[in-house]
Scaffold this motif. Structure first.
Motif, mmCIF file in Angstrom:
data_model
loop_
_atom_site.group_PDB
_atom_site.id
_atom_site.type_symbol
_atom_site.label_atom_id
_atom_site.label_comp_id
_atom_site.label_asym_id
_atom_site.label_seq_id
_atom_site.Cartn_x
_atom_site.Cartn_y
_atom_site.Cartn_z
ATOM 1 N N ALA A 1 0.799 -1.070 0.098
ATOM 2 C CA ALA A 1 0.103 -0.031 0.027
ATOM 3 C C ALA A 1 0.995 1.236 0.025
ATOM 4 O O ALA A 1 0.545 2.208 -0.721
ATOM 5 N N GLY A 2 2.147 1.187 0.706
ATOM 6 C CA GLY A 2 2.998 2.395 0.863
ATOM 7 C C GLY A 2 3.494 2.662 -0.417
ATOM 8 O O GLY A 2 3.757 3.792 -0.846
ATOM 9 N N PHE A 3 3.717 1.393 -1.232
ATOM 10 C CA PHE A 3 4.331 1.650 -2.517
ATOM 11 C C PHE A 3 3.577 2.090 -3.625
ATOM 12 O O PHE A 3 3.972 3.198 -4.336
ATOM 13 N N GLN A 4 2.249 1.899 -3.302
ATOM 14 C CA GLN A 4 1.230 2.223 -4.364
ATOM 15 C C GLN A 4 1.164 3.680 -4.177
ATOM 16 O O GLN A 4 1.031 4.447 -5.332
ATOM 17 N N THR A 5 0.755 4.254 -3.122
ATOM 18 C CA THR A 5 0.463 5.643 -2.762
ATOM 19 C C THR A 5 1.798 6.326 -2.595
ATOM 20 O O THR A 5 1.892 7.698 -2.386
ATOM 21 N N LYS A 6 2.846 6.002 -2.811
ATOM 22 C CA LYS A 6 4.315 6.824 -3.027
ATOM 23 C C LYS A 6 4.476 6.994 -1.727
ATOM 24 O O LYS A 6 5.147 8.295 -1.339
ATOM 25 N N ARG A 7 4.153 6.569 -0.531
ATOM 26 C CA ARG A 7 4.563 6.837 0.939
ATOM 27 C C ARG A 7 5.087 5.834 1.364
ATOM 28 O O ARG A 7 5.128 5.789 2.732
ATOM 29 N N LEU A 8 5.864 5.255 0.914
ATOM 30 C CA LEU A 8 6.774 3.975 1.397
ATOM 31 C C LEU A 8 8.034 4.438 2.053
ATOM 32 O O LEU A 8 8.851 5.685 1.642
ATOM 33 N N ALA A 9 8.396 3.920 3.222
ATOM 34 C CA ALA A 9 9.555 4.353 4.136
ATOM 35 C C ALA A 9 10.594 4.352 3.294
ATOM 36 O O ALA A 9 10.838 3.658 2.377
ATOM 37 N N ASP A 10 11.835 5.028 3.660
ATOM 38 C CA ASP A 10 13.190 5.260 2.985
ATOM 39 C C ASP A 10 13.710 3.397 3.586
ATOM 40 O O ASP A 10 14.373 2.845 2.422
#
Length: 438
Positions: A82-91
């Protein structure tokens, strides 16, 4: 051969939604600014220690603003996707080694060879080679492991063992059934095992099946092998133990996951239980319960189509850097911090003894030797990892493990025979794999 995931199909099979858009890696920055980190899973000691060491990292890197978040390990794949999809994935993502092939195929994480080439020689000096290798995929390093878990192991109540007339733990499946019957009392089953659809419960079963020469997938042929005799007979063992009257009720087994099963054993409410290498060490046992942990008994005669393995192992706190990391330099500094002996010795009994340490220095600690003398003896003899294999890790593993979890429950509840349940699971999983892998 490198497999690329069909993104639309993969998201469909993992219950994710929405369209994906790739983005170029951000331009290089100095090791300063904001750094986001997501960690998934961990024992109570580990969770506490990780947060405390993060404070030490921040004190030593005052120019880096660390934004750290902790999540339950069982939701990691959904959360990261979900984070990858929404471009909110952690570093930095601290997840499981099993995840690496899917994350690589999805272009979610980047090779550390490309961004940390100057650090890797030092990592190799401090980390056990077999554990370091668990961060590799297709010849590149994608993760920095801090420890590994191994499957499967057996916890044994020593008083119950002696009361039943035995002077050693069971060594074979037939002995396990014999011991479990003899150690069963009206208010205390001889053996408990977790059979929920939680990933750890499935890993525990996989360890038993792999020791019997089973596999869940054949990478060379692209075929799902859940109905291989090695897997079928391992599931039959579960069913036979229930039929023997040596376990809690089947409905309880499918509702009681690994942590609850550990609690039953720790309270003296089961004489043995099957788990991963950490067994009860994260949660402890009542003071009046004497116990030991040993490798899971082996099949009398392995029946699978593949080579039996002594154990399967996975680094369940491995640090990876997102392909969309906004601050890769700071991310590398964070990984390097966790490669240092001071951090890696957490799992050498300072204070945690629930994991098999990645750090070479951790194996010299007296605290680890006191709790797990057999581990330390085998490590020093060079045999601890002998005959071990990685836990299943390939593109589509989550789809196959989901089908396996369903089959385990169907067989345990008596809804289907192990053969029928695994035949059906093989068909369902093969359809998913063919879609995912194109």
């Amino acid at each position: 051969m490198k497999h690329q995931i069909s993104r639309r199909r993969f998201l469909g099979t993992t219950a994710a939604a929405g369209a994906l858009a790739t983005a170029p890696l951000s331009s290089a920055k100095a090791a300063s600014g904001e750094l986001s980190v997501w960690k998934f899973g961990g024992t109570p000691n580990e969770v506490e220690q990780w947060a405390g060491r993060n404070d030490a990292f921040s004190a030593a890197h005052s120019d880096i603003d660390l934004n750290y978040s902790y999540f339950n390990g069982q939701i990691r794949r959904q959360k990261i996707l979900a984070g990858f999809q929404t471009k909110r994935l952690a570093d930095v993502i601290i997840a499981f080694g099993q995840d690496i092939p899917e994350f690589v195929g999805f272009d979610m994480v980047q090779p550390l060879d490309d961004i940390a080439a100057d650090k890797i020689p030092g990592w190799k000096e401090r980390i056990v080679p077999e554990v370091m290798a668990s961060g590799m995929h297709e010849g590149k390093l994608y993760g920095l492991p801090t420890y590994v878990d191994m499957a499967s192991f057996l916890a044994v109540n020593l008083d119950a063992l002696e009361e039943a007339g035995y002077d050693r733990p069971p060594a074979t499946w037939s002995e396990l059934r014999e011991y479990a019957k003899a150690m069963t009392k009206p208010d205390r089953p001889g053996l408990a095992f977790p059979a929920t659809t939680a990933p750890v419960d499935i890993n525990i079963f996989e360890g038993i099946a792999y020791a019997n020469g089973g596999r869940i997938f054949d990478e060379e042929t692209g075929q799902v092998t859940l109905n291989d005799p090695g897997v079928v007979d391992a599931l039959q063992l579960y069913v036979d133990l229930i039929a023997d009257g040596s376990t809690p009720p089947a409905t309880s087994l499918t509702e009681t996951f690994f942590r609850d099963t550990a609690q039953l054993f720790g309270q003296g409410r089961s004489a043995m239980w099957i788990g991963l290498s950490w067994l009860n060490t994260p949660w402890g046992v009542n003071e009046d319960v004497r116990w030991t942990g040993v490798p899971m008994p082996r099949p009398d005669t392995p029946s699978g189509s593949f080579a039996p393995v002594n154990a399967i192992m996975d680094p369940t706190a491995i640090l990876m850097v997102s392909s969309r990391a906004k601050n890769p330099e700071a991310a590398v500094e964070y990984l390097d911090f966790w490669s240092q002996d001071e951090q890696l010795e957490i799992w050498g009994g300072q204070p945690e003894v629930a994991r098999i340490p990645a750090g070479k220095a951790a194996w010299d600690n007296a605290e680890l030797a006191e709790v797990w003398p057999n581990w330390v003896e085998a490590y020093n003899a060079g045999t601890l990892f002998e005959g071990a294999a990685p836990m299943p890790r390939f593109i589509g593993v989550s789809a196959i493990e989901s089908a396996l979890g369903t089959a385990i429950q169907e067989a345990v509840l008596g809804q289907k025979t192990p053969q029928q349940a695994l035949d059906d699971a093989t068909k369902a999983a093969q359809t998913q794999i063919d879609l995912i892998r194109g």
